[in-house]
Design a protein around this motif. Sequence first.
Motif, PDB file in Angstrom:
ATOM      1  N   ASN A 271      32.397  45.255  45.177  1.00  0.00           N
ATOM      2  CA  ASN A 271      31.611  44.841  44.017  1.00  0.00           C
ATOM      3  C   ASN A 271      32.109  43.470  43.584  1.00  0.00           C
ATOM      4  O   ASN A 271      33.134  43.341  42.911  1.00  0.00           O
ATOM      5  CB  ASN A 271      31.746  45.851  42.881  1.00  0.00           C
ATOM      6  N   ALA A 272      31.383  42.417  43.954  1.00  0.00           N
ATOM      7  CA  ALA A 272      31.811  41.040  43.706  1.00  0.00           C
ATOM      8  C   ALA A 272      31.955  40.719  42.228  1.00  0.00           C
ATOM      9  O   ALA A 272      32.631  39.759  41.861  1.00  0.00           O
ATOM     10  CB  ALA A 272      30.826  40.076  44.350  1.00  0.00           C
ATOM     11  N   LYS A 273      31.364  41.516  41.359  1.00  0.00           N
ATOM     12  CA  LYS A 273      31.448  41.258  39.921  1.00  0.00           C
ATOM     13  C   LYS A 273      32.741  41.792  39.307  1.00  0.00           C
ATOM     14  O   LYS A 273      33.080  41.442  38.185  1.00  0.00           O
ATOM     15  CB  LYS A 273      30.239  41.863  39.203  1.00  0.00           C
ATOM     16  N   LYS A 274      33.451  42.637  40.034  1.00  0.00           N
ATOM     17  CA  LYS A 274      34.710  43.188  39.514  1.00  0.00           C
ATOM     18  C   LYS A 274      35.865  42.282  39.909  1.00  0.00           C
ATOM     19  O   LYS A 274      35.949  41.808  41.042  1.00  0.00           O
ATOM     20  CB  LYS A 274      34.959  44.590  40.075  1.00  0.00           C
ATOM     21  N   SER A 275      36.764  42.063  38.983  1.00  0.00           N
ATOM     22  CA  SER A 275      37.926  41.230  39.224  1.00  0.00           C
ATOM     23  C   SER A 275      38.769  41.802  40.365  1.00  0.00           C
ATOM     24  O   SER A 275      39.034  42.994  40.420  1.00  0.00           O
ATOM     25  CB  SER A 275      38.768  41.162  37.945  1.00  0.00           C
ATOM     26  N   GLY A 276      39.176  40.926  41.279  1.00  0.00           N
ATOM     27  CA  GLY A 276      40.004  41.345  42.402  1.00  0.00           C
ATOM     28  C   GLY A 276      39.232  41.837  43.609  1.00  0.00           C
ATOM     29  O   GLY A 276      39.821  42.122  44.643  1.00  0.00           O
ATOM     30  N   SER A 277      37.915  41.937  43.492  1.00  0.00           N
ATOM     31  CA  SER A 277      37.090  42.411  44.611  1.00  0.00           C
ATOM     32  C   SER A 277      36.759  41.265  45.561  1.00  0.00           C
ATOM     33  O   SER A 277      36.927  40.092  45.227  1.00  0.00           O
ATOM     34  CB  SER A 277      35.794  43.029  44.092  1.00  0.00           C
ATOM     35  N   PHE A 278      36.260  41.621  46.723  1.00  0.00           N
ATOM     36  CA  PHE A 278      35.818  40.617  47.686  1.00  0.00           C
ATOM     37  C   PHE A 278      34.458  40.084  47.240  1.00  0.00           C
ATOM     38  O   PHE A 278      33.600  40.832  46.796  1.00  0.00           O
ATOM     39  CB  PHE A 278      35.735  41.218  49.087  1.00  0.00           C
ATOM     40  N   THR A 279      34.277  38.767  47.359  1.00  0.00           N
ATOM     41  CA  THR A 279      33.035  38.153  46.913  1.00  0.00           C
ATOM     42  C   THR A 279      32.001  38.063  48.022  1.00  0.00           C
ATOM     43  O   THR A 279      30.807  37.976  47.749  1.00  0.00           O
ATOM     44  CB  THR A 279      33.303  36.748  46.349  1.00  0.00           C
TER      45      THR A 279
ATOM     46  N   VAL B 112      39.713  34.312  42.890  1.00  0.00           N
ATOM     47  CA  VAL B 112      40.437  34.737  41.701  1.00  0.00           C
ATOM     48  C   VAL B 112      40.530  33.539  40.760  1.00  0.00           C
ATOM     49  O   VAL B 112      40.983  32.459  41.164  1.00  0.00           O
ATOM     50  CB  VAL B 112      41.849  35.261  42.057  1.00  0.00           C
ATOM     51  N   ASN B 113      40.069  33.711  39.520  1.00  0.00           N
ATOM     52  CA  ASN B 113      40.047  32.628  38.524  1.00  0.00           C
ATOM     53  C   ASN B 113      39.350  31.381  39.071  1.00  0.00           C
ATOM     54  O   ASN B 113      39.861  30.266  38.968  1.00  0.00           O
ATOM     55  CB  ASN B 113      41.460  32.289  38.048  1.00  0.00           C
ATOM     56  N   ASN B 114      38.205  31.597  39.704  1.00  0.00           N
ATOM     57  CA  ASN B 114      37.376  30.529  40.285  1.00  0.00           C
ATOM     58  C   ASN B 114      38.062  29.768  41.407  1.00  0.00           C
ATOM     59  O   ASN B 114      37.623  28.684  41.779  1.00  0.00           O
ATOM     60  CB  ASN B 114      36.899  29.551  39.201  1.00  0.00           C
ATOM     61  N   ALA B 115      39.139  30.287  41.939  1.00  0.00           N
ATOM     62  CA  ALA B 115      39.847  29.643  43.047  1.00  0.00           C
ATOM     63  C   ALA B 115      39.743  30.527  44.286  1.00  0.00           C
ATOM     64  O   ALA B 115      40.108  31.706  44.235  1.00  0.00           O
ATOM     65  CB  ALA B 115      41.305  29.411  42.688  1.00  0.00           C
ATOM     66  N   PRO B 116      39.243  29.976  45.400  1.00  0.00           N
ATOM     67  CA  PRO B 116      39.166  30.774  46.628  1.00  0.00           C
ATOM     68  C   PRO B 116      40.563  31.178  47.099  1.00  0.00           C
ATOM     69  O   PRO B 116      41.498  30.391  47.069  1.00  0.00           O
ATOM     70  CB  PRO B 116      38.512  29.837  47.642  1.00  0.00           C
ATOM     71  N   GLN B 117      40.685  32.413  47.517  1.00  0.00           N
ATOM     72  CA  GLN B 117      41.938  32.955  48.039  1.00  0.00           C
ATOM     73  C   GLN B 117      41.916  32.867  49.565  1.00  0.00           C
ATOM     74  O   GLN B 117      40.862  32.690  50.172  1.00  0.00           O
ATOM     75  CB  GLN B 117      42.094  34.407  47.597  1.00  0.00           C
TER      76      GLN B 117
END
Length: 168
Positions: free
Chosen positions: A46-54, A115-120
């Motif tokens: 679920n891309a809308k949940k924090s920590g999920s895969f986008t 995470v926080n608008n920064a690609p991991q």
Amino acid sequence: MKNIFLYILLLSGVVISCGSDDDSLQRIDQILNIYMKSDTNPDLLNAKKSGSFTSFSVNDMLGDKENSPVTTMPLRMRQDSVFYIEYIGGAQRKKFDSAGTTYYSRMALTLNRTVNNAPQPVVTDILEIRYRNTPEVFQVSEVLYNNKSVFTKGAGTPNSINNVTITK
């Protein structure tokens, strides 16, 4: 009179050849619903949940080219808003044994996260699907994720949609 006899004979042959023998049909059972979760997040897709895969992409490692995307793996959502990847087919299958009773597909699953608008850093995992092949059924027998078994199905188990849960 000869023509009528020939037409009846021809019609009888057509009717007999159109009969079906249900025992000779091989059932196909290869649909997978792939769920991803962690200890802290029950839905990593679920891309809308924090920590999920986008986003994700899938490459067929047994494909004809180095870059052989598997495009038949859409992201779906259950009625309770849990996301899953639906695999219906599309990856090449190769014989696992010389008898031809076991086949496998191997895919590289690339997962992207922000995470926080920064690609991991991109995560690339290996998904392997093993199939059992008999005259009666061609079915998923085991699913491995990064060489770890995450799903098994015994011989003779009825056909169904196979739910696979991966814990990351």
